[in-house]
Motif scaffolding. Structure first.
Motif, mmCIF file in Angstrom:
data_model
loop_
_atom_site.group_PDB
_atom_site.id
_atom_site.type_symbol
_atom_site.label_atom_id
_atom_site.label_comp_id
_atom_site.label_asym_id
_atom_site.label_seq_id
_atom_site.Cartn_x
_atom_site.Cartn_y
_atom_site.Cartn_z
ATOM 1 N N GLY A 18 -111.132 -7.236 139.846
ATOM 2 C CA GLY A 18 -111.482 -6.508 138.632
ATOM 3 C C GLY A 18 -112.863 -5.895 138.720
ATOM 4 O O GLY A 18 -113.091 -4.746 138.293
ATOM 5 N N VAL A 19 -113.817 -6.653 139.270
ATOM 6 C CA VAL A 19 -115.185 -6.139 139.417
ATOM 7 C C VAL A 19 -115.219 -4.950 140.370
ATOM 8 O O VAL A 19 -115.849 -3.923 140.093
ATOM 9 N N LEU A 20 -114.532 -5.078 141.505
ATOM 10 C CA LEU A 20 -114.510 -3.982 142.480
ATOM 11 C C LEU A 20 -113.857 -2.741 141.901
ATOM 12 O O LEU A 20 -114.331 -1.609 142.110
ATOM 13 N N SER A 21 -112.769 -2.907 141.157
ATOM 14 C CA SER A 21 -112.068 -1.767 140.587
ATOM 15 C C SER A 21 -112.939 -1.040 139.561
ATOM 16 O O SER A 21 -113.053 0.189 139.587
ATOM 17 N N ALA A 22 -113.572 -1.808 138.663
ATOM 18 C CA ALA A 22 -114.435 -1.189 137.654
ATOM 19 C C ALA A 22 -115.648 -0.528 138.307
ATOM 20 O O ALA A 22 -116.039 0.590 137.942
ATOM 21 N N GLY A 23 -116.243 -1.210 139.288
ATOM 22 C CA GLY A 23 -117.395 -0.629 139.977
ATOM 23 C C GLY A 23 -117.050 0.646 140.718
ATOM 24 O O GLY A 23 -117.835 1.600 140.730
ATOM 25 N N ALA A 24 -115.865 0.681 141.341
ATOM 26 C CA ALA A 24 -115.444 1.887 142.062
ATOM 27 C C ALA A 24 -115.297 3.071 141.107
ATOM 28 O O ALA A 24 -115.700 4.201 141.437
ATOM 29 N N LEU A 25 -114.733 2.841 139.917
ATOM 30 C CA LEU A 25 -114.581 3.933 138.945
ATOM 31 C C LEU A 25 -115.936 4.459 138.494
ATOM 32 O O LEU A 25 -116.132 5.672 138.350
ATOM 33 N N VAL A 26 -116.886 3.552 138.286
ATOM 34 C CA VAL A 26 -118.233 3.964 137.869
ATOM 35 C C VAL A 26 -118.885 4.821 138.948
ATOM 36 O O VAL A 26 -119.478 5.876 138.652
ATOM 37 N N VAL A 27 -118.782 4.393 140.192
ATOM 38 C CA VAL A 27 -119.393 5.141 141.294
ATOM 39 C C VAL A 27 -118.733 6.506 141.458
ATOM 40 O O VAL A 27 -119.421 7.521 141.658
ATOM 41 N N ILE A 28 -117.409 6.561 141.361
ATOM 42 C CA ILE A 28 -116.701 7.848 141.473
ATOM 43 C C ILE A 28 -117.152 8.793 140.360
ATOM 44 O O ILE A 28 -117.423 9.973 140.605
ATOM 45 N N GLY A 29 -117.236 8.287 139.137
ATOM 46 C CA GLY A 29 -117.692 9.118 138.023
ATOM 47 C C GLY A 29 -119.102 9.615 138.231
ATOM 48 O O GLY A 29 -119.421 10.779 137.921
ATOM 49 N N ALA A 30 -119.973 8.763 138.774
ATOM 50 C CA ALA A 30 -121.359 9.167 139.010
ATOM 51 C C ALA A 30 -121.447 10.243 140.091
ATOM 52 O O ALA A 30 -122.173 11.228 139.947
ATOM 53 N N VAL A 31 -120.700 10.057 141.182
ATOM 54 C CA VAL A 31 -120.732 11.026 142.286
ATOM 55 C C VAL A 31 -120.259 12.391 141.818
ATOM 56 O O VAL A 31 -120.931 13.412 142.032
#
Length: 339
Positions: free
Chosen positions: A130-143
């Protein structure tokens, strides 16, 4: 006696009339875009629809393999098909039932234990995925936000990436040193026991056993890095499905960065489970994001409807079918024993 009659504006007929009025107004205002969307949906490009379906299936496969990589890294080896089946079934429970995330987490936990994982390993895998999935979405949105100049600067990206990395590493560090949590957990458990009028030490032995199991969790760095990559691919392939759906209905006049920003907005809305599947909430966020990215309202509606037919209709329908099969197979040995 106290009058419990609600005021006139809270009575059933009045509320129903107001809701009906709002729906009729929305239908009148959005009639033209709705007709345009239906016209575009009537003759989609089926090759792009097929591509969108493949992308969505690949997205689900990435999520299943991410959990498999974490379990494998912790010493539990399971066949890919079993993880894929679990991902479909758990996802359907999560997005369609009231309180779905609770049912989904319990379902995941029970089946990971059937796969051979200990309670500690199963809990750790569910939490970290769950942490990895949420973190990946945040990073994708930021990029992609930086690519569209929607966010401040590269410092924003570094902040988001650093935050996501710290959270993931924090979970891994706690798994390696669970003794840091045992005293706070014991204090909390004692408080719960006091509220439930049970002995203060009730459950402490089980807690100690859980911590002992958690000490054995050692995920190899390679498995962890592989899981991170799969978490990112899970979201990107889902966004690719949305893009292909837009092209399938003739709404390809939007850049990849703008589309991913709209997608991230929709997925952020999905994280607030107001209604099952985020129906209406996710769709509205996606449509607004696509319109802001340059699509007409009709094209955005058509693309989102097709995307939701695949990502919600097809995937959820498949997930419930898989859940039924898994439940039937789980009950077969018991039935055979009863005979």
């Amino acid at each position: 006696m106290v009058d419990t009659t609600p005021p006139w504006w809270r009575r059933g007929p009045v509320v129903a009339a107001v809701v009906a009025l709002i729906l009729i107004t929305e239908l009148i205002v959005g009639w033209r875009p709705l007709m345009d969307a239906l016209d575009q949906l009537s003759a989609p490009r089926w090759n792009w629809v097929a591509g969108a379906l493949v992308a969505e299936i690949a997205s689900m496969g990435c999520y299943a393999r991410m959990q498999r990589a974490l379990l494998r890294g912790a010493g539990t080896k399971v066949q890919v098909r079993k993880h894929v089946a679990l991902a479909y079934a758990a996802h359907s429970l999560s997005v369609t039932l009231p309180g779905g995330p609770v049912f989904s987490t319990t379902f995941n936990f029970q089946h990971m234990k059937r796969f051979g994982a200990s309670s500690a390993v199963a809990s750790w895998c569910i939490a970290l995925s769950g942490v990895l999935s949420a973190g990946a979405l945040v990073v994708i949105g930021a990029v992609f936000g930086i690519l569209t100049r929607s966010t401040g600067s590269w410092q924003t990206l570094v902040t988001y990436m650093g935050g996501a990395l710290l959270v993931a590493l924090g979970v891994r560090l706690l798994a390696q040193h669970p003794e840091w949590l045992i005293q706070p957990a014991r204090s909390l458990l004692s408080q719960v026991n006091r509220l439930r009028r049970r002995p203060p030490q009730a459950g402490h032995a089980k807690l100690a056993g859980f911590v002992h199991q958690l000490r054995s969790v050692r995920v190899r760095p390679l498995n962890f890095a592989y899981a991170v990559v799969l978490a990112v691919l899970n979201w990107l392939l889902d966004a690719l499905c949305l893009w292909m759906c837009c092209i399938a209905v003739g709404a390809g006049d939007i850049g990849p960065a703008q589309l991913v920003i709209a997608y991230c907005a929709g997925m952020a809305a999905a994280s607030v489970p107001i209604v099952p599947g985020g129906l209406g909430v996710v769709d509205g966020a996606l449509i607004l994001g696509l319109v802001a990215g340059g699509l007409t309202t009709g094209s955005a509606v058509a693309g989102v409807v097709l995307y939701r037919l695949i990502s919600f209709g097809f995937i959820i329908g498949t997930g419930w079918l898989v859940w039924w099969v898994m439940r039937a197979r789980a009950g077969t040995p018991q039935a055979a024993t009863a005979r």
